[in-house]
Design a protein around this motif. Structure first.
Motif, PDB file in Angstrom:
ATOM      1  N   VAL A  74      36.317  39.721  48.231  1.00  0.00           N
ATOM      2  CA  VAL A  74      35.119  39.968  47.439  1.00  0.00           C
ATOM      3  C   VAL A  74      34.159  40.788  48.289  1.00  0.00           C
ATOM      4  O   VAL A  74      33.795  40.374  49.398  1.00  0.00           O
ATOM      5  N   ALA A  75      33.761  41.936  47.785  1.00  0.00           N
ATOM      6  CA  ALA A  75      32.838  42.821  48.491  1.00  0.00           C
ATOM      7  C   ALA A  75      31.774  43.283  47.517  1.00  0.00           C
ATOM      8  O   ALA A  75      32.103  43.841  46.458  1.00  0.00           O
ATOM      9  N   ASP A  76      30.516  43.041  47.855  1.00  0.00           N
ATOM     10  CA  ASP A  76      29.387  43.432  46.998  1.00  0.00           C
ATOM     11  C   ASP A  76      29.558  42.907  45.574  1.00  0.00           C
ATOM     12  O   ASP A  76      29.250  43.603  44.600  1.00  0.00           O
ATOM     13  N   GLY A  77      30.075  41.692  45.452  1.00  0.00           N
ATOM     14  CA  GLY A  77      30.223  41.056  44.151  1.00  0.00           C
ATOM     15  C   GLY A  77      31.458  41.457  43.373  1.00  0.00           C
ATOM     16  O   GLY A  77      31.686  40.945  42.270  1.00  0.00           O
ATOM     17  N   VAL A  78      32.280  42.368  43.911  1.00  0.00           N
ATOM     18  CA  VAL A  78      33.500  42.830  43.231  1.00  0.00           C
ATOM     19  C   VAL A  78      34.703  42.121  43.836  1.00  0.00           C
ATOM     20  O   VAL A  78      34.884  42.126  45.062  1.00  0.00           O
ATOM     21  N   THR A  79      35.517  41.506  42.980  1.00  0.00           N
ATOM     22  CA  THR A  79      36.713  40.795  43.431  1.00  0.00           C
ATOM     23  C   THR A  79      37.948  41.652  43.215  1.00  0.00           C
ATOM     24  O   THR A  79      38.156  42.210  42.134  1.00  0.00           O
ATOM     25  N   VAL A  80      38.766  41.749  44.253  1.00  0.00           N
ATOM     26  CA  VAL A  80      40.031  42.487  44.179  1.00  0.00           C
ATOM     27  C   VAL A  80      41.128  41.590  44.714  1.00  0.00           C
ATOM     28  O   VAL A  80      40.944  40.891  45.710  1.00  0.00           O
ATOM     29  N   ARG A  81      42.266  41.598  44.035  1.00  0.00           N
ATOM     30  CA  ARG A  81      43.437  40.867  44.507  1.00  0.00           C
ATOM     31  C   ARG A  81      44.608  41.822  44.592  1.00  0.00           C
ATOM     32  O   ARG A  81      44.791  42.670  43.720  1.00  0.00           O
ATOM     33  N   GLY A  82      45.413  41.648  45.643  1.00  0.00           N
ATOM     34  CA  GLY A  82      46.593  42.478  45.786  1.00  0.00           C
ATOM     35  C   GLY A  82      47.709  41.740  46.484  1.00  0.00           C
ATOM     36  O   GLY A  82      47.470  40.826  47.284  1.00  0.00           O
ATOM     37  N   LEU A  83      48.931  42.132  46.178  1.00  0.00           N
ATOM     38  CA  LEU A  83      50.110  41.571  46.830  1.00  0.00           C
ATOM     39  C   LEU A  83      50.424  42.454  48.031  1.00  0.00           C
ATOM     40  O   LEU A  83      50.588  43.666  47.900  1.00  0.00           O
ATOM     41  N   VAL A  84      50.500  41.844  49.199  1.00  0.00           N
ATOM     42  CA  VAL A  84      50.701  42.588  50.441  1.00  0.00           C
ATOM     43  C   VAL A  84      52.095  42.299  50.989  1.00  0.00           C
ATOM     44  O   VAL A  84      52.505  41.133  51.123  1.00  0.00           O
ATOM     45  N   GLY A  85      52.807  43.369  51.298  1.00  0.00           N
ATOM     46  CA  GLY A  85      54.142  43.236  51.865  1.00  0.00           C
ATOM     47  C   GLY A  85      54.537  44.517  52.569  1.00  0.00           C
ATOM     48  O   GLY A  85      53.764  45.479  52.641  1.00  0.00           O
ATOM     49  N   ALA A  86      55.743  44.522  53.106  1.00  0.00           N
ATOM     50  CA  ALA A  86      56.286  45.704  53.772  1.00  0.00           C
ATOM     51  C   ALA A  86      56.965  46.570  52.709  1.00  0.00           C
ATOM     52  O   ALA A  86      58.009  46.192  52.167  1.00  0.00           O
TER      53      ALA A  86
END
Length: 374
Positions: A74-86
């Motif tokens: 969450v940055a400046d009230g904005v939520t982001v989700r992501g799947l992290v992998g190789a």
């Protein structure tokens, strides 16, 4: 080849594959710290030793079990989700239908080579490139179930970003995600040169570690990234010269009052000023082209004298401040939207450099991939 030439990086072939990896993570007080950012992103032979020293001090966490990671920030009230992998980069697409990753900007080969050399020397992928796509229900439902569990880590970093990280380690769960994501086609939101560096490493120093590069895949239909405008400042250019070039290019221009000018900015209209006078520059709505394409491909080449420089500014205030007291023209650009960028990529076109600003990006250090662990 000219060292300054811009080229399209090679294309990774489908299926899109995000593979488990053993993550390194900095302590929260080091994430968002400019000194940590410089240590991880600038060429330095001692980075691996520094990470080991930080680990001994309890400032780096190492996950012993390979995992995919769901990262929510969450940055400046904005939520982001992501799947992290190789991200598997071992296969090249030979046709457009095979492409898994779509760049929308060109890259400078020398810069990609430098990044590849730096990553090999540091023996890490210091931060994931940012990929974005229209997600599928199967993956979204599975990741929602992951979020209902307890996060592996939860903290606020030194830059005031809030983070939650879940580790996905169950092989069956990873296989289900792989099946759901296999047909995906993702756009590079941030990290074109790092993506190209991954491909160079894979070709020049082949190994299990270099067959992949760290990536975060964001579902734009779940937690959309914001696209901001990047404005231009043309050095040693006058407003009359811009009007004349617009006329030669068949671009309609119109003088406007200063107090009304910025309000005219839209998807079909750019606004230009020398700090005193203002004009609008119209983009044909039926052209299928973004304003930034029209500016760089049609108008700027028809200026009688090429700009001495082309500056880039993320706020209109900064762009306008840059023209005060100088022989310059600020061109305020409309922000692109995600579908516009997708349409450019689908049409096999590249936008000019620094055409898009996908925000917010995660601070560096939350998830690091150590090549020596592969």
């Amino acid at each position: 080849m000219d060292a300054d030439s811009v080229v399209t990086p090679p294309h990774v072939a489908r299926p899109l594959r995000l593979l488990p990896f053993r993550s390194l993570s900095l302590a929260p007080r080091r994430i968002g710290d400019p000194a940590s950012f410089r240590a991880l992103t600038r060429k330095h032979r001692g980075v691996s030793d520094r990470l080991r020293l930080w680990e001994q001090r309890g400032e780096v966490f190492r996950d012993e079990q390979p995992a995919l990671y769901l990262h929510e920030y969450v940055a400046d009230g904005v939520t982001v989700r992501g799947l992290v992998g190789a991200l598997d980069v071992s296969r090249r697409a030979t046709s457009r239908s095979e492409m898994a990753i779509f760049p929308h900007e060109g890259i400078h080969p020398a810069q990609a080579d430098e990044l590849a050399e730096r990553m090999l020397e540091m023996s890490i992928n210091p931060a994931p490139i940012l990929l974005v796509h229209h997600g599928v229900d199967a993956a979204r439902t599975q990741l929602e179930a992951v979020r209902r569990g307890a996060p592996l880590r939860e903290f606020t970093d030194r830059g005031d970003q809030q983070h939650r990280v879940w580790a996905i380690t169950d092989p069956a769960e990873i296989d289900r995600l792989a099946d759901a994501l296999a047909p995906a086609r993702a756009l590079i939101a941030d990290g074109h040169h790092r993506y190209a560096a991954y491909l160079r490493l894979q070709q020049q120093a082949p190994s299990p570690a270099t067959n992949a590069g760290l990536a975060m895949l964001v579902d734009q239909d779940d937690t959309p990234l914001y696209l901001g405008a990047i404005h231009r400042v043309l050095g040693r250019t006058g407003l009359t010269a811009v009007e004349q070039a617009a006329e030669r290019a068949g671009i309609k221009s119109e003088r406007v009052a200063a107090e009304h000018a910025v309000a005219r900015l839209s998807r079909e209209r750019m606004v230009a000023t020398d700090g005193q006078d203002w004009i609008t520059l119209h983009v044909a709505a039926d052209s299928g082209r973004a304003a930034v394409e029209v500016l760089h491909e049609d108008l700027i080449p028809l200026l009688r004298h090429a700009p001495s420089t082309i500056g880039h500014h993320h706020t209109a205030e900064d762009a306008l401040a840059a023209v005060q007291g100088h022989h310059r023209v600020a061109v305020l650009m409309p922000a692109l939207d995600f579908e516009q960028v997708l349409s450019v990529a689908a049409a096999d076109r590249l936008l000019p450099e620094k055409a898009t600003s996908f925000q917010p990006k995660p601070n560096v250090g939350v998830l690091i991939r150590a090549l020596r662990d592969e």
